[in-house]
Design an enzyme around this catalytic site. Structure first.
Site, PDB file in Angstrom:
ATOM      1  CB  SER A  36       4.723  -1.571  12.270  1.00 49.76           C
ATOM      2  OG  SER A  36       4.260  -0.250  12.478  1.00 49.76           O
ATOM      3  CG  HIS A  67      -6.096   1.758   5.044  1.00 55.61           C
ATOM      4  ND1 HIS A  67      -5.725   2.751   5.923  1.00 55.61           N
ATOM      5  CD2 HIS A  67      -5.039   0.914   4.954  1.00 55.61           C
ATOM      6  CE1 HIS A  67      -4.484   2.512   6.339  1.00 55.61           C
ATOM      7  NE2 HIS A  67      -4.049   1.401   5.765  1.00 55.61           N
ATOM      8  CE  LYS A  87      -0.221   3.358   4.604  1.00 53.35           C
ATOM      9  NZ  LYS A  87      -0.349   3.476   6.043  1.00 53.35           N
ATOM     10  CD  GLU A 145      -3.292   5.489   6.690  1.00 50.49           C
ATOM     11  OE1 GLU A 145      -3.200   5.487   5.449  1.00 50.49           O
ATOM     12  OE2 GLU A 145      -2.390   5.062   7.440  1.00 50.49           O
ATOM     13  CG  ASN A 150      -1.745   1.209   1.393  1.00 44.83           C
ATOM     14  OD1 ASN A 150      -1.816   2.034   0.478  1.00 44.83           O
ATOM     15  ND2 ASN A 150      -2.396   1.344   2.539  1.00 44.83           N
ATOM     16  N   GLY A 168       1.916   2.353  10.852  1.00 44.26           N
ATOM     17  CA  GLY A 168       2.859   3.456  10.706  1.00 44.26           C
ATOM     18  C   GLY A 168       3.521   3.891  12.011  1.00 44.26           C
ATOM     19  CD  GLU A 217      -3.717  -2.587   7.422  1.00 47.57           C
ATOM     20  OE1 GLU A 217      -2.543  -2.736   7.076  1.00 47.57           O
ATOM     21  OE2 GLU A 217      -4.401  -1.606   7.080  1.00 47.57           O
TER      22      GLU A 217
END
Ligand code: PGA
Length: 241
Positions: A205, A95, A10, A97, A8, A170, A164
């Protein structure tokens, strides 16, 4: 079943970096055997040239999101039909985000999944609890609720779930192997109830250093990789792990 390694990217690499990454990856893939299913999810404007650069290497293209609408006056949105035309076989939906920064509700996510399935795109559906939800011991209730947003007729649809934990994305923090294993067992159990044998990936991560151990856990069918997918040395370590 082949493991999945999903990158991904991003909104991070610019064109030159994206090109260099695909060039390196393609030559490594063409020289290797016995690879997992590698899926690269670049930003929308790069989908077409990334797909062209794969030039026959067994790498699949995915999008990071899609519209919940089929077509029409929705400025800034990209439909699944357009993604399909760019060569996408996969699409990430839900996701954290997107859920967090764009307030994507369970209803919107359900509509996105329906759109993707209409075009036979394989959906990579992300679930996972926040730090607070984990501290309040709500992890499994949250995952269950997020999975319930999937359309009812999901049985036998091309679907991959990515677990996730939000606090691991991150941050450099990975869930413990026990936590990953338990969450994956739980997700597999939920999916069996709707008669779906679904691959479950871990994300948060993942690095070249921890990938091998994570990928060797029971019920871990692959990984969804953010940061580490932008460094070809790390990403390739994950691919061959
Ligand atoms: P990360 O991101 O690997 O940088 O934690 C994972 C993701 O957001 O899918």
């Amino acid at each position: 079943m082949k493991k999945f390694i999903v990158a991904n990217w991003k909104m991070i690499p610019l064109r030159a970096e994206a090109k260099a990454l695909v060039e390196q990856l393609t030559s490594k893939v063409l020289a290797a055997t016995n690879l997992p299913q590698i899926v690269i999810c670049p930003p929308y404007p790069y989908l077409t040239f990334v797909q062209e650069m794969f030039s026959g290497a067994p790498i699949a293209l995915g999008a990071q999101d899609c519209s919940s609408h089929e077509e029409g006056s929705f400025t800034g949105e990209v439909s699944v039909t357009m993604l399909k035309e760019c060569g996408c076989q996969y699409v990430i939906i839900g996701h954290s985000e997107r859920r967090h920064y764009h307030q994507e509700s369970e209803e919107i996510l359900r509509q996105k999944v329906e759109q993707a399935l209409k075009q036979d795109l394989t959906v990579i559906f992300c679930v996972g609890e926040s730090k607070l939800q984990r501290e309040n011991e709500e992890t499994y209730a949250v995952i269950k609720r997020q999975l319930e947003a999937l359309p009812e007729k999901i049985s036998h649809a091309p679907l991959v779930i990515a677990y996730e934990p939000v606090w691991a994305i991150g941050t450099g923090l990975t869930a413990s192997f026990d936590d990953i294993k338990n969450a994956h067992d739980f997700i597999k159990g939920c999916m069996k109830k709707i008669e779906q044998e679904t691959p479950v990936l871990y994300g948060g991560s993942v690095t070249g250093e921890n990938a091998q151990e994570i990928l060797s856990l029971d019920n871990v069918d692959g990984v969804l990789v953010g940061r580490a997918s932008l460094n070809m040395e790390s990403f390739w370590k994950i691919c061959v792990a």
